[in-house]
Design an enzyme around this catalytic site. Structure first.
Site, short mmCIF file in Angstrom:
data_model
loop_
_atom_site.label_atom_id
_atom_site.label_comp_id
_atom_site.label_asym_id
_atom_site.label_seq_id
_atom_site.Cartn_x
_atom_site.Cartn_y
_atom_site.Cartn_z
N HIS A 341 -5.66 -4.32 9.48
CA HIS A 341 -4.86 -3.70 8.12
C HIS A 341 -4.21 -2.67 8.72
CE1 HIS A 341 -3.76 -2.44 4.36
NE2 HIS A 341 -4.21 -3.43 3.62
N ARG A 361 1.31 1.39 -0.94
CA ARG A 361 2.51 1.39 -0.48
C ARG A 361 3.41 0.69 -1.39
NH1 ARG A 361 2.04 -1.71 4.26
NH2 ARG A 361 -0.27 -1.80 3.77
#
Ligand SMILES: Cc1cc2nc3c(=O)[nH]c(=O)nc-3n(C[C@H](O)[C@H](O)[C@H](O)COP(=O)(O)OP(=O)(O)OC[C@H]3O[C@@H](n4cnc5c(N)ncnc54)[C@H](O)[C@@H]3O)c2cc1C
Length: 564
Positions: A341, A361
């Site tokens: 990740h 994000r």
């Protein structure tokens, strides 16, 4: 390790040390200009397909040479896998089959279906198996619910808005997986998704909604529509809460054995899987469970720390199901690339490797290098985003070094409140907010240092669209399986897969059992054969699997001496 300037209160560091605060100034200086660009709808350009492939080949940990070897035994013999996975598969059983011959004649438990793993996939399979009239035993390694599921943060995907369709969801999933996914599994995943959201709501999961009561749905990396259903940044805890409750409502039909990991599968004279040997981590005793079918739902392998990476996973994620099912003859698929990740925590050290959900994000945080410059689109697929970060640190000297000497890049979280209003971080990312606040860092006004962390298995046991493996009597669901996500999973698709295939396997297993099962005598013959092939192929090892807990946790299960 902290510098002299860092303040300590009751053993905890308070905030960023001065040297990092100085570096943060470069991020702050470019923030107004970045904000203006986003408001004008000018985003950092995404990489083209060719550019993406180039960065993957050069920087993704599993595309680079090294750290892998050819497997010598079993159905995937000849395939090249990560050293850590090959080590796991080329291991002896924890138990000596000869020492168990008599024990197998008197099982300690008998049930219709034995589910190995008390995370989300196991829970869903249990609820649907019960609904289809079966008696269920769930055997799990730690407490019921100690799992990757309960740690899930961002959300679960389902194309259930008029502007979306399972068709787009299917295309996104295939593209994210580099078209190496099994199309039949992806079809099942995306077509069943809306039904799963309805089922979860009915069970009591509290999804984020607007004032009119409509689901708030967000975008994730690599997806073309807003279809992420969340519950602040704690969707896994919310899902596990209601599923555990529902299981506790049916104690007559679903029995849960905690601290009881499976250490071997049992087969019968027809070569069908018919139960398992469990090891009680508290009493240190073995027990035998006889079952008409077994569902493997043991989750992933993050705690193998592939290529030395830290991980987001819980302590029980040691790939046990891979070792057990492989020994019984189930092939593994899509095991070439693990998922790193892009946003694992670098600082403070207490949070090292822990996940910063992609939702951060989605809400507007950007990747910023040491010079304060944005260097990648925030919602690139995970493998590409990770590779861009590694490149930024390795080649472009854009990395930021923490006092712990680990390095990473900035994730500019203050952008979120600036874009969406003050208080958004605290409300939408409450768990992350508190996780940093505890160490004196307010992520609504200061950025975070991130670097890729091992997150997801991607591949695993080969299954069909109903969760059946090639071995009669053995079914599988969840992170232990492979083929759904191809070489790279998209955000929100794993929580979805544990539900879609947990449900399917719960239904299918009842059909299998109702069709009638022939064998009756329990055996560990497959373990003997596997041990023989280890010896014949010259694998010289003292390793045993499943390892149950990573090396740095006390290892309590005794290992039986082997004859040769
Ligand atoms: C921090 C974090 C955040 C995530 N966020 C998201 C997200 O927002 N959206 C999303 O889609 N996905 C997310 N994921 C991924 C997703 O949560 C998992 O892939 C998924 O929940 C796995 O479910 P599972 O039931 O297959 O495995 P798990 O939930 O891990 O359950 C496996 C269970 O099996 C037990 N077990 C292991 N070995 C044995 C054994 N030998 N015998 C018996 N039991 C055993 C384990 O202890 C555990 O209880 C996240 C993962 C992590 C770690």
């Amino acid at each position: 390790m902290l510098t002299k300037e860092s303040k300590m209160v009751e053993g905890q560091a308070i905030g960023y040390p001065p040297e990092l605060k100085k570096l943060i100034r470069a991020v702050e200086q470019t923030r107004p200009e970045r904000l203006a660009r986003i408001k004008a709808n000018q985003h950092f350009p995404r990489l083209t397909r060719e550019e993406g492939e180039k960065v993957l080949k050069s920087y993704h940990p599993d595309y680079r040479p090294g750290g892998r070897r050819r497997l010598k035994v079993g159905v995937n013999k000849g395939e090249i896998l990560a050293d850590e996975v090959a080590d796991l598969l080329e291991s002896y059983s924890r138990i000596d089959p000869d020492a168990f011959d008599n024990r197998l004649k008197k099982p300690d438990y008998e049930t219709d279906v034995l589910i190995l793993g008390g995370g989300g996939a196991g829970a869903v399979a249990a609820l649907f198996a019960r609904q289809n009239g079966l008696r269920v035993v769930i055997a799990t390694k730690l407490r019921h619910g100690d799992s990757n599921t309960i740690m899930a943060e961002g959300g679960i995907q389902a194309a259930d808005r008029p502007a979306d369709s399972p068709y787009y969801h299917y295309l996104d999933t295939m593209g994210g997986g580099h078209f190496t996914n099994n199309p039949r599994l992806v079809k099942a995943l995306t077509m069943d998704a809306p039904l799963i959201i309805q089922w979860l709501e009915g069970l009591g999961v509290m999804f984020d909604k607007d004032n009119a009561g409509n689901m708030i749905e967000l975008k994730g990396g690599g997806i073309c529509r807003r279809r992420m259903h969340s519950s602040a940044d704690m969707i896994g805890a919310e899902i596990m809460r209601v599923q555990r409750d529902e299981i506790r409502n049916h104690p007559e039909e679903i029995q849960v054995l905690e601290f009881s990991p499976a250490v071997e599968l049992l087969i019968d004279e027809t070569k069908a899987v018919s139960g398992a040997v469990l090891y009680n981590l508290e009493t240190r005793e073995y027990s035998i469970v006889k079952a008409k079918a077994v569902i493997m739902a043991t989750g992933g392998f993050g705690r193998l720390h592939i290529q030395g990476f830290p991980t987001t996973n819980h302590y029980g994620a040691t790939g046990d199901g891979l070792a057990l099912a492989y020994r019984a003859g189930v092939p593994l698929v899509n095991m070439r690339y693990a998922q790193y990740h892009p946003t694992g925590t670098v600082f403070p050290e207490q949070n090292f490797g822990l996940l910063i959900t992609e939702k951060v994000r989605t809400l507007g945080a950007q990747f910023i290098n040491a010079r304060g410059r944005e260097f990648a689109h925030p919602l690139e697929p995970r493998d590409i985003a990770s590779s861009c970060i590694i490149r930024e640190c390795a080649e472009k000297s854009g990395g930021v070094t923490a006092p712990t000497s680990h390095y990473g890049v900035w994730l500019d979280t203050p952008m979120i409140d600036l874009l969406r209003g003050k208080g958004t971080v605290e409300k939408e990312l409450s768990a992350k907010y508190l996780q940093f606040k505890r160490y004196g860092i307010d992520i609504s006004i200061e950025p975070i240092i991130v670097y890729p962390t091992l997150h997801y298995q991607n591949g695993g046991l080969e299954i069909d669209e109903w969760g059946a493996t090639r071995i009669s009597g053995l079914f599988a669901a969840g992170e232990v399986t492979g083929g759904i996500h191809g070489d790279n999973r998209l955000m929100g698709n794993s929580l979805l897969d544990i539900h879609v295939f947990g449900r399917r396997v719960g239904v299918k297993v009842s059909e299998f059992i109702k069709a009638g099962k022939k064998g009756n005598r329990l055996s560990l013959g497959h373990v003997r054969s596997y041990h023989d092939s280890l010896i014949k192929t010259g694998v010289k090892t003292k390793r045993v699997a499943p390892i149950l807990l990573p090396d740095y946790v006390h290892r309590s299960a005794p290992v039986y001496p082997r004859k040769s």
